[in-house]
Design a protein around this motif. Structure first.
Motif, PDB file in Angstrom:
ATOM      1  N   CYS A  55     -35.496  48.517  33.411  1.00 37.14           N
ATOM      2  CA  CYS A  55     -34.785  49.716  33.859  1.00 37.14           C
ATOM      3  C   CYS A  55     -35.419  50.173  35.161  1.00 37.14           C
ATOM      4  O   CYS A  55     -36.629  50.427  35.207  1.00 37.14           O
ATOM      5  N   LEU A  98     -29.431  46.203  25.356  1.00 40.01           N
ATOM      6  CA  LEU A  98     -29.018  47.281  26.262  1.00 40.01           C
ATOM      7  C   LEU A  98     -29.101  48.635  25.558  1.00 40.01           C
ATOM      8  O   LEU A  98     -29.645  49.599  26.095  1.00 40.01           O
ATOM      9  N   LEU A 144     -23.667  57.682  26.116  1.00 39.62           N
ATOM     10  CA  LEU A 144     -23.143  57.000  27.294  1.00 39.62           C
ATOM     11  C   LEU A 144     -21.631  57.079  27.277  1.00 39.62           C
ATOM     12  O   LEU A 144     -20.990  56.758  26.271  1.00 39.62           O
ATOM     13  N   LEU A 166     -31.253  51.885  26.331  1.00 42.06           N
ATOM     14  CA  LEU A 166     -30.478  53.057  26.713  1.00 42.06           C
ATOM     15  C   LEU A 166     -30.860  54.271  25.879  1.00 42.06           C
ATOM     16  O   LEU A 166     -30.836  55.411  26.369  1.00 42.06           O
ATOM     17  N   ARG A 193     -26.357  57.789  20.510  1.00 45.92           N
ATOM     18  CA  ARG A 193     -27.484  57.099  19.888  1.00 45.92           C
ATOM     19  C   ARG A 193     -27.740  57.583  18.459  1.00 45.92           C
ATOM     20  O   ARG A 193     -27.381  58.713  18.094  1.00 45.92           O
ATOM     21  N   LEU A 235     -29.987  49.359  34.027  1.00 47.07           N
ATOM     22  CA  LEU A 235     -30.578  48.608  32.926  1.00 47.07           C
ATOM     23  C   LEU A 235     -30.087  47.168  33.038  1.00 47.07           C
ATOM     24  O   LEU A 235     -28.872  46.922  33.056  1.00 47.07           O
ATOM     25  N   VAL A 245     -26.213  53.483  35.339  1.00 47.25           N
ATOM     26  CA  VAL A 245     -25.867  54.758  34.699  1.00 47.25           C
ATOM     27  C   VAL A 245     -26.285  55.911  35.610  1.00 47.25           C
ATOM     28  O   VAL A 245     -27.239  55.796  36.388  1.00 47.25           O
ATOM     29  N   GLU A 294     -33.140  56.488  27.462  1.00 46.92           N
ATOM     30  CA  GLU A 294     -32.683  57.101  28.712  1.00 46.92           C
ATOM     31  C   GLU A 294     -31.703  58.241  28.498  1.00 46.92           C
ATOM     32  O   GLU A 294     -31.615  59.154  29.322  1.00 46.92           O
TER      33      GLU A 294
END
Length: 382
Positions: free
Chosen positions: A21, A113, A124, A117, A342, A62, A76, A120
């Protein structure tokens, strides 16, 4: 002598994956795009850089490498209130907003991924994007295995023109259509000398973009709207396309058919050619010529040229389905907006708000979409 072990007794080891990343756009984006589906090879570094330049934002990328070779690249940007921890894929809505993945990337790439993610962002957003989009499907499969909540909302139906199928049924365009077009061209010529031309690749310069913008400023877009959806004016999305043309690979895909009357721009059709697939992005014309159907005349010329160049399918995106179906387009895959949330409390909240997210979209038609070749995209705004 030791007898060789049969090949079927070897254990195939899973591929070695690594995830990186970095701040900004990673150079590996172009390497992934070059091995993506032909319909997605415009999703290059220059494409995302143009979006950031035109629409703002700071990106992180990423990148999943498989055996040392990039297999997926997900840029992103932060979006919404900072405390929500939301990220989105930058880009342009024409033809769609997605990210590049290698054509042979497996679900393990998507899982890698999402695992990175989750450090982060809480969620998304990807889209609007077509059902069946490779990046979307990779994340959907991985999300199902990793406990992410996945929310979707309907944006629009797409329309696809299967030129190869129509030609299989007989001559297309039909001779009768071409005769009618020649009749209208004759009367259109009463306004002045007609010049039918094409722009692509190294032909793109400020004058080329200015000609398209001039047509838009005289069209219904300026008369009936605030002009913010115009593709080539400075007030609209002109900054994006001018910046995207700085990438020679993208510039070669960008294609415009332009009609001039006595040297003045009168009509255009703008596309993105991706292999045998043509994305129809925008078309417009000066209303003073409206009764002679300059847009229709130009686009049929454009289609004939496309056939000569190997185009087999035209994606017309969403909206204005009437004239598209008259030409022969059929309903294609749906276009949707997606949220990947997530695991944990964010996913729980996401599932509780699934109905709210879905209702914020549009009502989906009850007509079953036809299967369409390839993944194409929406002609919508956010």
């Amino acid at each position: 002598m030791t007898k060789p072990m049969p090949l079927d007794e070897f254990t195939r080891l899973p591929p070695m994956l690594s995830v990186e990343c970095v701040d900004g756009l990673a150079a590996g984006i172009d390497q992934v795009a070059a091995h993506a589906a032909p319909s997605h090879r415009f999703l290059r570094y220059g494409w995302f850089a143009a979006a950031l330049q035109a629409y703002g934002g700071a990106a992180r990328t990423l990148t999943v490498a498989r055996e040392g070779e990039p297999a997926a690249a997900l840029p992103v940007t932060r979006t919404g209130p900072g405390w929500l921890g939301l990220a989105s894929v930058p880009g342009c809505y024409w033809p769609f907003r997605s990210f590049p993945v290698c054509g042979d990337a497996g679900v393990e790439v998507g899982e890698a991924l999402l695992a990175r993610l989750s450090r982060e962002a809480n969620a998304l957003r990807i889209g609007p994007v077509y059902d069946g989009d490779p990046g979307l499907e990779l994340l959907r499969q991985a999300a199902a295995a990793r406990g992410w909540a996945v929310l979707d909302r309907f944006v629009a139906d797409s329309f696809l023109l299967d030129i190869a199928a129509l030609q299989g049924e007989g001559t297309w365009p039909r001779n009768s259509t071409l005769r009618k077009n020649r009749f209208h061209e004759k009367h259109l010529g009463g306004h002045g000398e007609l010049d039918w031309g094409f722009v692509s690749g190294s032909d793109w310069d400020e004058a080329s973009f200015d000609a398209l913008a001039e047509i838009e400023r005289k069209s219904w877009i300026a008369a009936r709207t605030d002009g913010s959806d115009a593709k080539f004016t400075r007030e609209g999305h002109g900054g994006f396309w001018r910046a995207a043309a700085a990438d020679p690979v993208v510039a070669d895909m960008m294609w415009a058919a332009v009609l001039r009357v006595d040297g003045a721009p009168a009509a255009f059709s703008f596309d993105l050619n991706a292999g045998a697939l043509k994305y129809a992005i925008a078309n417009s014309y000066h209303p003073v010529f409206a009764k002679h159907s300059p847009g229709k005349l130009l686009y049929y010329r454009n289609l004939v040229r496309g056939i000569e160049d190997g185009i087999r399918t035209v994606d017309w995106g969403a909206g204005d389905s009437g004239y598209k179906q008259v030409i022969g387009a059929a309903r294609g895959p749906a276009i949707r907006d997606w949220l990947f949330v997530r695991p944990g409390l964010p996913a729980l909240a996401g599932r509780m708000l699934r109905g709210v997210w879905r209702r914020s979209g549009h009502q989906q038609s009850s007509v079953t979409p036809a299967e369409g070749p390839g993944s194409t995209g929406p002609h919508t705004t956010d």
